[in-house]
Design a protein around this motif. Structure first.
Motif, PDB file in Angstrom:
ATOM      1  N   LEU A 269       2.581  21.439 -13.543  1.00 47.78           N
ATOM      2  CA  LEU A 269       2.375  20.558 -12.394  1.00 47.78           C
ATOM      3  C   LEU A 269       0.906  20.172 -12.257  1.00 47.78           C
ATOM      4  N   THR A 270       0.011  21.137 -12.434  1.00 49.34           N
ATOM      5  CA  THR A 270      -1.419  20.839 -12.311  1.00 49.34           C
ATOM      6  C   THR A 270      -1.867  19.887 -13.411  1.00 49.34           C
ATOM      7  N   ALA A 271      -1.392  20.091 -14.624  1.00 55.83           N
ATOM      8  CA  ALA A 271      -1.788  19.216 -15.728  1.00 55.83           C
ATOM      9  C   ALA A 271      -1.265  17.796 -15.534  1.00 55.83           C
ATOM     10  N   ARG A 272      -0.076  17.653 -14.950  1.00 54.09           N
ATOM     11  CA  ARG A 272       0.510  16.335 -14.727  1.00 54.09           C
ATOM     12  C   ARG A 272       0.152  15.743 -13.376  1.00 54.09           C
ATOM     13  N   GLN A 273      -0.631  16.479 -12.558  1.00 56.72           N
ATOM     14  CA  GLN A 273      -0.999  16.038 -11.214  1.00 56.72           C
ATOM     15  C   GLN A 273       0.240  15.726 -10.381  1.00 56.72           C
ATOM     16  N   LEU A 274       1.190  16.661 -10.390  1.00 58.90           N
ATOM     17  CA  LEU A 274       2.445  16.501  -9.672  1.00 58.90           C
ATOM     18  C   LEU A 274       2.655  17.676  -8.731  1.00 58.90           C
ATOM     19  N   ALA A 275       3.570  17.488  -7.786  1.00 56.21           N
ATOM     20  CA  ALA A 275       4.031  18.547  -6.896  1.00 56.21           C
ATOM     21  C   ALA A 275       5.549  18.550  -6.929  1.00 56.21           C
ATOM     22  N   VAL A 276       6.133  19.721  -6.825  1.00 56.59           N
ATOM     23  CA  VAL A 276       7.581  19.862  -6.933  1.00 56.59           C
ATOM     24  C   VAL A 276       8.190  19.946  -5.539  1.00 56.59           C
ATOM     25  N   THR A 277       9.328  19.284  -5.341  1.00 56.32           N
ATOM     26  CA  THR A 277      10.059  19.331  -4.073  1.00 56.32           C
ATOM     27  C   THR A 277      11.439  19.963  -4.228  1.00 56.32           C
ATOM     28  N   GLN A 278      11.897  20.144  -5.450  1.00 55.04           N
ATOM     29  CA  GLN A 278      13.179  20.813  -5.680  1.00 55.04           C
ATOM     30  C   GLN A 278      13.127  21.545  -7.008  1.00 55.04           C
ATOM     31  N   VAL A 279      13.477  22.821  -6.978  1.00 54.17           N
ATOM     32  CA  VAL A 279      13.468  23.682  -8.155  1.00 54.17           C
ATOM     33  C   VAL A 279      14.886  24.193  -8.379  1.00 54.17           C
ATOM     34  N   CYS A 280      15.296  24.208  -9.635  1.00 53.74           N
ATOM     35  CA  CYS A 280      16.627  24.686 -10.001  1.00 53.74           C
ATOM     36  C   CYS A 280      16.471  25.848 -10.983  1.00 53.74           C
ATOM     37  N   VAL A 281      17.079  26.984 -10.645  1.00 55.45           N
ATOM     38  CA  VAL A 281      17.059  28.173 -11.499  1.00 55.45           C
ATOM     39  C   VAL A 281      18.488  28.468 -11.931  1.00 55.45           C
ATOM     40  N   GLN A 282      18.684  28.640 -13.226  1.00 60.22           N
ATOM     41  CA  GLN A 282      19.994  28.977 -13.776  1.00 60.22           C
ATOM     42  C   GLN A 282      19.922  30.362 -14.411  1.00 60.22           C
ATOM     43  N   LEU A 283      20.822  31.227 -13.980  1.00 62.58           N
ATOM     44  CA  LEU A 283      20.957  32.559 -14.571  1.00 62.58           C
ATOM     45  C   LEU A 283      22.146  32.516 -15.520  1.00 62.58           C
ATOM     46  N   GLU A 284      21.859  32.520 -16.820  1.00 65.75           N
ATOM     47  CA  GLU A 284      22.915  32.378 -17.819  1.00 65.75           C
ATOM     48  C   GLU A 284      23.590  33.726 -18.069  1.00 65.75           C
ATOM     49  N   HIS A 285      24.910  33.659 -18.292  1.00 63.07           N
ATOM     50  CA  HIS A 285      25.711  34.845 -18.539  1.00 63.07           C
ATOM     51  C   HIS A 285      26.296  34.782 -19.947  1.00 63.07           C
ATOM     52  N   GLU A 286      27.390  35.468 -20.153  1.00 63.34           N
ATOM     53  CA  GLU A 286      28.007  35.559 -21.471  1.00 63.34           C
ATOM     54  C   GLU A 286      28.431  34.184 -21.985  1.00 63.34           C
ATOM     55  N   ARG A 287      28.348  34.044 -23.299  1.00 60.19           N
ATOM     56  CA  ARG A 287      28.817  32.827 -23.965  1.00 60.19           C
ATOM     57  C   ARG A 287      29.949  33.198 -24.923  1.00 60.19           C
ATOM     58  N   GLY A 288      30.579  32.177 -25.479  1.00 65.19           N
ATOM     59  CA  GLY A 288      31.650  32.417 -26.433  1.00 65.19           C
ATOM     60  C   GLY A 288      33.006  32.502 -25.756  1.00 65.19           C
ATOM     61  N   ARG A 289      33.862  33.405 -26.259  1.00 66.56           N
ATOM     62  CA  ARG A 289      35.219  33.516 -25.724  1.00 66.56           C
ATOM     63  C   ARG A 289      35.224  34.011 -24.284  1.00 66.56           C
ATOM     64  N   GLN A 290      34.305  34.876 -23.938  1.00 67.00           N
ATOM     65  CA  GLN A 290      34.236  35.412 -22.593  1.00 67.00           C
ATOM     66  C   GLN A 290      33.120  34.732 -21.793  1.00 67.00           C
ATOM     67  N   ALA A 291      33.016  33.415 -21.967  1.00 63.90           N
ATOM     68  CA  ALA A 291      31.938  32.663 -21.333  1.00 63.90           C
ATOM     69  C   ALA A 291      32.095  32.675 -19.815  1.00 63.90           C
ATOM     70  N   VAL A 292      30.957  32.785 -19.130  1.00 61.88           N
ATOM     71  CA  VAL A 292      30.893  32.739 -17.674  1.00 61.88           C
ATOM     72  C   VAL A 292      29.898  31.645 -17.297  1.00 61.88           C
ATOM     73  N   ALA A 293      30.292  30.815 -16.348  1.00 65.15           N
ATOM     74  CA  ALA A 293      29.419  29.709 -15.928  1.00 65.15           C
ATOM     75  C   ALA A 293      28.113  30.255 -15.365  1.00 65.15           C
ATOM     76  N   PRO A 294      26.991  29.582 -15.601  1.00 62.05           N
ATOM     77  CA  PRO A 294      25.702  30.062 -15.080  1.00 62.05           C
ATOM     78  C   PRO A 294      25.689  30.088 -13.558  1.00 62.05           C
TER      79      PRO A 294
END
Length: 492
Positions: A269-294
């Protein structure tokens, strides 16, 4: 004044697998079956650089051994460089996991070289890395001092003058300069032991060997030749992912990883001279046959931010309340919405009680802790009926603007339900007889939705000199009973 900070990450191959590791961990990183990095516990047991896998197993049968992950090292090094861009836009990579920062123009902003070095060191620690930091008038000289700080006798050597830098560089061994490695046997054969001996050799003889990179690197380190750098460039959008080395069962245990990603976000943000108003965090879980949505955490800010202190507090509250359905294997952070940065200017007489930004950050912290549906604000409605002229909405929603219309005085405390008053000597009574002190205000509204009100409002004073807002119904009942009086509010 041109001044450089060099940040060397000596344990980068090991900390890729063990962020925030402790000295008690017996861990070894191998490259082509030979040791290229080891923890302090492994070194105390006799493990050293270049030892084969069999020798490590003979000393530490239960040691944690990993093959070197060059791609993950590059990703971690790039993330560290991005995080350090919050201190200067001019940063570049040097040899052997080293980042150099041109901080000559940033000294006054961050309170001097000591304070700036402390902040740089704190940022690197938040990333889960160990750093050796040095400061010098040249980038190459600062990098050499950082990589060989154990020879200078200082944990974080700082040299602010060119003569002092040259004196310290003279004591470094000749193999400290990477460009001398192809000629190391020849140099030691002619009695060249340190960089001071190398500088005393005839330059014409060194140039006849057909490679000028050694002399160029030497001149750049000593400040006798200009340095050229390829500055680090940031992408137009921010989305970073860190894959965890082990599964995490609780969401709040991912706080260190989220904190490292937020440090990178603030540098971007500092390098681009920007400020953030919304942040999205995704916690990823298992993938493959037993996949769980983040598991997704969306953080909307009432006030644009570009520093990580406030964001860390908000996400810490959200993670502490979050329950996950499966172990976490990776964390992704994305700047969903940004806008141009507008830094607040410091005033000579600051606002008492804090700036408006502090108030908005307090509301965001309450929302993260209590939930958006439990932190409300009034939102005026265009209605003359007092009980209908306002509604409560979440502080994260924009409130309707209050129309500038001339209205008689309104009480600061409006009762949720009007209180019927008794009559004594033909006057309304509330603790004492109430005496009107204002002309009547007539309100007739609500015919469009079946909630018709026809009232005459007065400001009345009691014997205790308090002022009340009372009204009388203009329409009585069908039996000819006089209209009732009601108390609807109290003035402060």
């Amino acid at each position: 004044m041109r001044l450089w900070i060099a940040v060397h990450l000596p344990l980068l191959p090991l900390e890729v697998f063990y962020p925030n590791w402790s000295d008690e961990t017996a861990a070894v990183v191998l490259e082509h079956t030979r040791v290229m990095a080891a923890s302090q516990s492994a070194c105390d047991a006799g493990v050293h650089y270049g030892m084969r896998r069999g020798g490590v197993l003979a000393l530490l049968p239960r040691a944690h051994m990993h093959e070197r992950a060059i791609e993950r090292e590059a990703q971690t090094l790039s993330g560290a460089a991005t995080a350090l861009l919050q201190y200067t836009p001019q940063a570049a990579f040097s040899d052997d996991a080293t980042i150099v920062l041109d901080i000559g123009a940033s000294l006054r902003l961050f309170g001097g070289i000591r304070a700036l070095c402390r902040r740089v060191h704190g940022t690197v620690r938040r990333l889960g890395l160990t750093a050796a930091i040095s400061c010098a008038p040249t980038a190459a000289g600062a990098a050499l001092l950082a990589r060989h700080r154990h020879l200078s006798g200082h944990r974080h050597p700082r040299t602010l003058s060119t003569p002092r830098l040259q004196h310290r560089l003279d004591r470094l061994p000749v193999d400290a300069l990477p460009a001398t490695l192809p000629y190391l046997d020849w140099l030691k054969g002619v009695g060249c032991r340190n960089l001071a001996d190398l500088r005393r050799l005839p330059r014409a003889g060194l140039q006849r060997r057909g490679d000028t990179r050694m002399l160029d690197a030497l001149d750049c380190a000593y400040g006798e030749a200009p340095e050229l750098h390829a500055w680090i460039e940031t992408p137009p959008s921010f989305r970073q992912r860190i894959e965890l080395t082990e599964r995490i069962e609780h969401a709040d245990a991912a706080q260190h990883t989220v904190q490292a990603l937020l440090a990178q976000l603030c540098g971007w943000l500092t390098a681009r001279q920007l400020a953030v108003t919304q942040v999205c965090v995704q916690l990823e879980h298992e993938r493959g046959r037993q996949a769980v949505a983040p598991t997704v955490i969306e953080l909307a800010l009432a006030e644009p931010a570009w520093q990580d202190a406030h964001l860390v507090r908000l996400l810490k509250e959200r993670l502490a309340q979050l329950e996950i359905s499966a172990p976490i294997i990776a964390v992704v952070l994305e700047a969903a919405r940004t806008e141009a940065m507008a830094p607040a200017s410091e005033s000579l007489f600051p606002e008492p009680g804090g700036a408006p930004e502090d108030y908005k950050r307090l509301l965001e912290l309450l929302v993260a802790r209590l939930g958006a549906e439990h932190v409300l604000q009034p939102s005026p409605l265009a209605d003359y009926r007092p009980e209908q002229a306002n509604r409560w909405v979440s502080v994260m929603e924009p409130a309707a603007p209050l129309e500038a219309r001339p209205l008689p005085p309104r009480p600061g405390w409006l009762l949720e339900k009007p209180v019927a008053l008794v009559m004594r000597q033909h006057r309304p009574y509330y603790g004492s007889r109430l005496r009107p002190v204002s002309p009547p205000e007539r309100i007739e509204a609500g015919w469009w939705n079946g909630l018709l009100v026809t009232r005459d409002y007065y400001i009345a004073a009691g014997a205790d000199h308090c002022h009340y807002w009372i009204y009388r119904e203009r329409i009585g009942d069908v039996d000819g009973v006089e209209p009732h009086w009601y108390l609807h509010g109290v003035f402060g």
